[in-house]
Design an enzyme around this catalytic site. Structure first.
Site: not given
Ligand code: BES
Ligand code: ZN
Length: 634
Positions: A318, A404
């Site tokens: 984050e 990702y």
């Molecule tokens: N920005 C994302 C969360 C998100 C992405 C919300 C797309 C809605 C739509 C956040 O930064 C994220 O990637 N969170 C991941 C954790 C990360 C360590 C892979 C999660 O929430 O699992």
């Molecule tokens: Zn993210």
């Protein structure tokens, strides 16, 4: 009705399509956002002023939003905004500090994915438009928690989750990542409630139910955020700290005490942190995600507080978004890898600096194994980084391992080919030169070409780059990871599976969460109930407080018909609303008729505490399983 309006929309769009230039420039194409009704080529929101009351009894935000406008097209006399489930009371416009004039508007019928297009008609190009409105108790971007759903149990709680297209359910705006604006806000709450936003939260703010915020850096709509509840603050460093309920704050500060070091490491790699403070807000366990990079105030699930800092890569992630995403933003969700792939790469670099290469490699291995599993399910067209425009698609569908983990893998590939030093300088220049702007994949390719490829023509070929960007799957020339610590886990697992060693004799003393996750993920599809009993007696998986282990153990239990785990599984599903952790268990449960009945029952007990996003996911799994069961009995 909805179907009718879709067909109408399609028919109506035909003549427009025919008139469009036959060969629209590719760059324009990737900049147009099919998930928003806004027309930023005509007028853009430059600043936003919110004045909202948080009404816990009616579960709504009520007040007004004032949009400061920058007109782009001289002939334009319409302002088109995105909304969803908003009750619009009236709209007015003015120039300077003159009198407000009432404006006419039309709110279109709701589209299930994109909400209602709001068209405001203006007699002239007003500098300001003010919308008086209230949100719906079912707003997709807000969750309202009764006091019983918090740690303290006495104060209600509410929070927003705007990404990808839910900001429109609590603010009428241009809900596209290609428009940036600054904002100010005045938020009123009950006097004992603290309110926070993705803005200049003051650790010393007096808790009196009346709060003002300023966000002087321009941000896209999906980074608008608000939360309110019994929240207290403790510092980690001069510029970093934690907001949480009093019951959670000390454990959180301890777990995340490395946050300042993380900021420093990232600054040394990619340039200064440009947002002032960096605080964490620990949400109740119903938060549907692991984390959300709301600027100056990342929203964080409490499920990563496990006592040994083994899951703090989430904070690295984050935080990394403060460069990749918040500073340089994907222009549309088709290029989401520019946010999430870059961030996953930077996250891993931070983890490597702080905790060493062995841990960074284990984390990459776990996520890449997940990517490989996901690629078996995802249609080839969606296995590319540069997603094609798919009119009418839900941007949340792009929310997968491809953006990702394939994204991060691509950057690691480039790093290895160009050399770490060159690549670090390149990324830093990417952030510097596109700061506070939105970017497309094409821009990235052009930058890669001019900054690295022409200077080191031997390092990669264009074909290799395009294989990553536009071909499905993982290129066979992708870098591999060799993890000795996981090799030891493989050996231990094999030794146990082949009955050479008892579970309690395995050399697990030094294992961290990553080894345990890998141990469980490498198990066969199912085990004998007696084997499950042995594992459970040796390692106490059932009832674990580590959600990453629960996420793997309960599905394995279900597939192995180890029903002793059911009561603890049910508690886990009721308490946690983080989608990633609970969905695998729901999916395993619905594979059998009896499991489906159990899952339905657990869901009925849990749903009042789930976020609308989590409800949607669970309901879709249950409905699909029911349809399949019905089809089977016909
Ligand atoms: N920005 C994302 C969360 C998100 C992405 C919300 C797309 C809605 C739509 C956040 O930064 C994220 O990637 N969170 C991941 C954790 C990360 C360590 C892979 C999660 O929430 O699992
Ligand atoms: Zn993210």
């Amino acid at each position: 009705m909805r179907r009718l309006s879709l067909i109408l929309a399609l028919l109506l769009s035909q003549p427009a399509l025919a008139q469009a230039p036959a060969q629209a420039p590719a760059e324009d194409d990737r900049r147009s956002d099919e998930h928003s009704y806004a027309q930023p080529d005509k007028v853009r929101i430059a600043n936003l002023g919110l004045d909202l009351a948080v009404d816990f009894a009616d579960r709504q935000l009520e007040g007004h939003a004032t949009l400061g406008l920058e007109w782009v097209d001289e002939a334009a006399r319409e302002l088109v905004l995105d909304t969803r489930d908003l009750a619009i009371e009236r709209i007015e416009g003015r120039n300077g500090s003159r009198k407000w004039r009432e404006l006419e508007f039309a709110l279109a019928e709701e589209d299930e994915r994109f909400g209602s297009k709001l068209t405001i008609t203006l007699p002239r190009q007003y500098e300001q438009v003010r919308i008086h409105y209230a949100t719906s108790p079912d707003a997709s971007g807000l969750q309202w928690l009764a006091p019983s759903m918090t740690s303290g149990g006495r104060t209600p709680f509410m929070f927003s989750q705007s990404q990808a297209i839910h900001a429109r359910s609590w603010v009428p705006l241009q809900d596209t990542p290609s428009v940036r604006f600054t904002y100010t806000a005045r938020i009123r709450t009950p006097a004992d409630v603290m309110a926070l936003m993705s803005a200049d939260n003051d650790p010393q703010a007096e808790r009196d139910g009346d709060y003002t915020f300023t966000m002087p850096q321009a941000i896209p709509s999906y980074l608008m955020a608000i939360a309110a509840g019994d929240l207290v603050f403790k510092p980690i460093s001069e510029r970093a700290g934690v907001w949480a309920e009093p019951q959670v704050i000390d454990r959180a500060v301890k777990e995340f005490e490395d946050t300042e070091r993380m900021i420093q490491v990232t600054e040394s790699l990619y340039g200064p942190y440009r947002w002032g403070r960096y605080d964490l807000l620990i949400l109740p366990p119903s938060f549907p995600f692991g984390g959300m990079e709301n600027p100056r105030l990342s929203f964080i699930t409490p499920t990563v507080i496990v006592g040994d800092k083994s899951l703090v890569s989430l904070i690295a992630h984050e935080l990394a978004h403060s460069w990749s995403g918040n500073l340089v933003t994907n222009a549309t969700w088709k290029d989401m890898w520019l946010n999430e792939g870059f961030t996953s790469y930077v996250e891993n670099r931070i983890v490597e600096e702080l905790f060493g290469k062995a841990r960074a490699d284990m984390e990459y291995t776990i996520s890449r194994n997940g990517l490989r599993e996901e690629l078996k399910e995802v249609p080839e067209a969606q296995q590319v980084l540069m997603l094609p425009a798919r009119a009418g698609s839900d941007p949340e569908e792009a929310l997968g391992a491809v953006a990702y983990d394939k994204g991060a893998w691509f950057l690691q590939f480039l790093e290895q080919r160009f050399g770490r030093e060159n690549f670090d300088a390149f990324l830093r220049a990417w952030f510097d030169q596109h700061a506070f702007q939105s970017a497309t994949s094409e821009q990235f390719l052009a930058f890669l070409e001019s900054e690295l490829m022409v200077k080191q023509p031997e390092a990669v070929t264009r074909e290799e780059v395009m294989a990553w960007m536009t071909a499905p799957g993982i290129p066979e020339f992708a870098p591999r990871i060799d993890s000795p610590r996981f090799a030891a886990v493989d050996a231990a697992r094999a030794s146990w599976l082949e009955s050479r060693e008892a579970a309690r004799d395995l050399p697990t003393a030094e294992w961290t969460t990553q080894e345990w996750v890998y141990f469980l993920e490498g198990m066969p599809e199912s085990l004998e109930p007696a084997q499950m009993v042995e594992l459970d007696q040796a390692f106490r998986f059932t009832g674990t407080s580590n959600g990453e282990l629960a996420q793997r153990w309960y599905p394995l239990s279900e597939r192995s018909q180890y029903f002793e785990a059911r009561p603890a599984m049910s508690l886990f599903l009721r308490k946690i609303g983080r989608r990633k952790l609970i969905m695998p268990t729901y999916e395993a449960l619905v594979a059998s008729e009896e499991g489906l009945a159990f899952a339905t029952q657990v869901y009925e007990m849990s749903k009042a505490g789930y976020h609308p996003i989590t409800r949607g996911s669970v309901e879709s799994v249950l409905a699909k399983a029911r349809d399949a069961a019905d089809a089977g009995t016909q």
